[in-house]
Write a protein that holds these residues in place. Structure first.
Motif, short mmCIF file in Angstrom:
data_model
loop_
_atom_site.label_atom_id
_atom_site.label_comp_id
_atom_site.label_asym_id
_atom_site.label_seq_id
_atom_site.Cartn_x
_atom_site.Cartn_y
_atom_site.Cartn_z
N TYR A 146 0.72 -1.23 0.16
CA TYR A 146 0.01 0.14 -0.20
C TYR A 146 0.73 1.18 0.06
O TYR A 146 0.27 2.38 -0.34
CB TYR A 146 -0.77 0.00 1.24
N HIS A 148 -8.88 -8.76 11.93
CA HIS A 148 -8.01 -8.06 12.85
C HIS A 148 -8.26 -8.37 14.23
O HIS A 148 -9.03 -8.93 14.69
CB HIS A 148 -8.29 -6.51 12.74
N LYS A 153 -2.86 -2.34 7.58
CA LYS A 153 -3.60 -1.33 7.25
C LYS A 153 -4.48 -0.92 8.14
O LYS A 153 -5.37 -1.74 8.93
CB LYS A 153 -4.38 -1.85 6.16
N ASP A 201 -7.32 0.97 9.54
CA ASP A 201 -8.64 1.45 9.06
C ASP A 201 -9.69 1.32 10.32
O ASP A 201 -9.30 0.81 11.34
CB ASP A 201 -9.19 0.94 7.66
N ARG A 202 -10.89 1.90 9.85
CA ARG A 202 -11.85 1.77 11.20
C ARG A 202 -12.23 0.32 11.48
O ARG A 202 -12.61 -0.04 12.67
CB ARG A 202 -13.04 2.37 10.74
N SER A 203 -12.19 -0.67 10.47
CA SER A 203 -12.39 -2.04 10.92
C SER A 203 -11.15 -2.49 11.85
O SER A 203 -11.59 -3.15 12.90
CB SER A 203 -12.33 -3.00 9.88
N TRP A 204 -10.01 -2.08 11.56
CA TRP A 204 -9.09 -2.38 12.51
C TRP A 204 -9.16 -1.91 13.95
O TRP A 204 -9.02 -2.67 14.84
CB TRP A 204 -7.62 -2.14 12.19
N GLU A 239 -3.76 8.50 15.79
CA GLU A 239 -4.74 7.55 15.00
C GLU A 239 -5.96 7.56 14.97
O GLU A 239 -6.52 7.73 13.66
CB GLU A 239 -4.11 6.25 15.17
N LYS A 251 -7.27 10.66 13.25
CA LYS A 251 -7.37 10.50 11.60
C LYS A 251 -8.24 9.77 11.10
O LYS A 251 -8.91 9.98 9.80
CB LYS A 251 -5.82 9.90 11.29
N LEU A 252 -8.79 8.78 11.65
CA LEU A 252 -9.99 7.90 11.37
C LEU A 252 -11.32 8.65 11.58
O LEU A 252 -12.17 8.07 11.60
CB LEU A 252 -9.92 6.66 12.05
#
Length: 337
Positions: A162, A211, A242, A244-247, A288, A291-292
């Protein structure tokens, strides 16, 4: 016993009767053959990657094995569910859960894995990279902001999917260990005993996605067995994590589940060092989450649910005020979930 194992034992028996092999040697070889096998479990999303890793395993493992590859191209199952299915299907006493986008560089790595478990009956889970401290503050396995060679251990060649970065060999072994006990492991490559996974299966209910399965299984097994990084198996991983919101949602679930057990301090930090880690992790977690597009309320909850208030009320209050100033209402929505 498998048919192949039966044939080998028949061969050894004939040699024994012909006095071409001693009883001791016979028992050693029989034990080695019957016990020294691995079941490899893969959640597959790419037929090309799967073909490549199967060829790589065959060329490098050096021992009898089976590959249980479960087709998950439609992402119908979370990785915990896939790994539990694979574990139930497995034939052998040692299991290896691995990503398919890797390349194992070490020859005869299967022998090395089995030797580690043979040498230490208290060993429950091994991997190639992990952290000796798992904070009570929201974080992944490798909390940012603390010098990696302070708490992180491992040897891994990391390539990037990525980001535009060149491959790099991460190596951190500050204690010059051959096997280093840690709090949590990264899930790129994990090996365990089947009996351990049967007692502590992957939690497919709390973690239905992809995750935090690795941190959760590390914390579960850590209750009874050692969890450790080994340094004699080198792997290249072709994609990075990566965030992201799922993480983030999975990480919130992880900390809710293990709230009473964290922090887990396998590094042996004193109270001052633990406070420093927790403080640093919170600042990075807040950045972090911002940012999300998580809310001020969410960021404050991270602080509230940590052990920082108990560790140091002064640091807790300082961080609370800092969060209000940096992530106040004019900067973030009050609620985002």
């Amino acid at each position: 016993m498998s048919f192949v194992a039966f044939l080998h034992c028949r061969t050894y028996n004939l040699l024994l009767n012909a006095k071409l092999i001693t009883i001791g040697r016979f028992l050693h070889l029989a034990h080695k053959f019957v016990i020294r096998m691995l079941s490899i479990i893969i959640s597959s999303v790419s037929s090309n990657h799967l073909d490549q890793i199967k060829k790589n395993i065959q060329a490098t493992i050096g021992i009898p094995h089976e590959v249980i590859a479960i087709d998950n191209r439609n992402a119908e199952k979370g990785i915990c569910q896939v790994y539990n299915i694979g574990a139930k299907k497995s034939k052998f006493d040692l299991l290896c859960f691995m990503h398919e986008d890797i390349h194992i560089k070490t020859l005869n790595w299967g022998e090395k894995v089995i030797d580690h478990f043979d040498k230490d009956e208290s060993l429950g889970l091994i991997g190639v990279i992990g952290s000796s401290y798992k904070s009570s503050v929201f974080s992944g396995w490798a909390p940012y902001g603390v010098t990696p060679d302070t708490i992180d251990y491992g040897s891994l060649v990391q390539s990037f999917k990525y980001e535009r970065k060149t491959s790099a060999h991460f190596y951190s072994n500050p204690d010059a260990s051959t096997v280093q006990e840690v709090a949590v492991l990264d899930g790129v490559w994990l090996c365990s005993r089947k009996k351990v996974i049967e007692k502590y299966p992957f939690d497919e209910y709390t973690f239905p996605g992809f995750h935090c399965y690795d941190l959760d299984i590390s914390l579960s097994i850590n209750k009874e067995y050692k969890v450790a990084v080994i340094f004699d198996v080198l792997i290249e991983h072709f994609s990075e994590g990566k965030f992201d919101r799922s993480w983030a949602e999975a990480t919130f679930a992880l900390h809710k589940k293990w709230k009473e057990s964290l922090p887990l301090n396998r590094k042996g930090f004193n109270k001052k060092e633990m406070i420093y880690c927790e403080k640093t992790f919170f600042r990075n977690a807040a950045a972090e989450l911002a940012k999300l597009n998580y809310s001020l309320k969410d960021i404050k909850a991270v602080l509230k649910n940590s052990k920082l208030l108990k560790m140091s009320p002064f640091v807790y209050i300082k961080l609370y005020i800092e969060a209000l100033r940096k992530y106040g209402l004019r900067h973030l929505p009050e609620t985002s979930k």
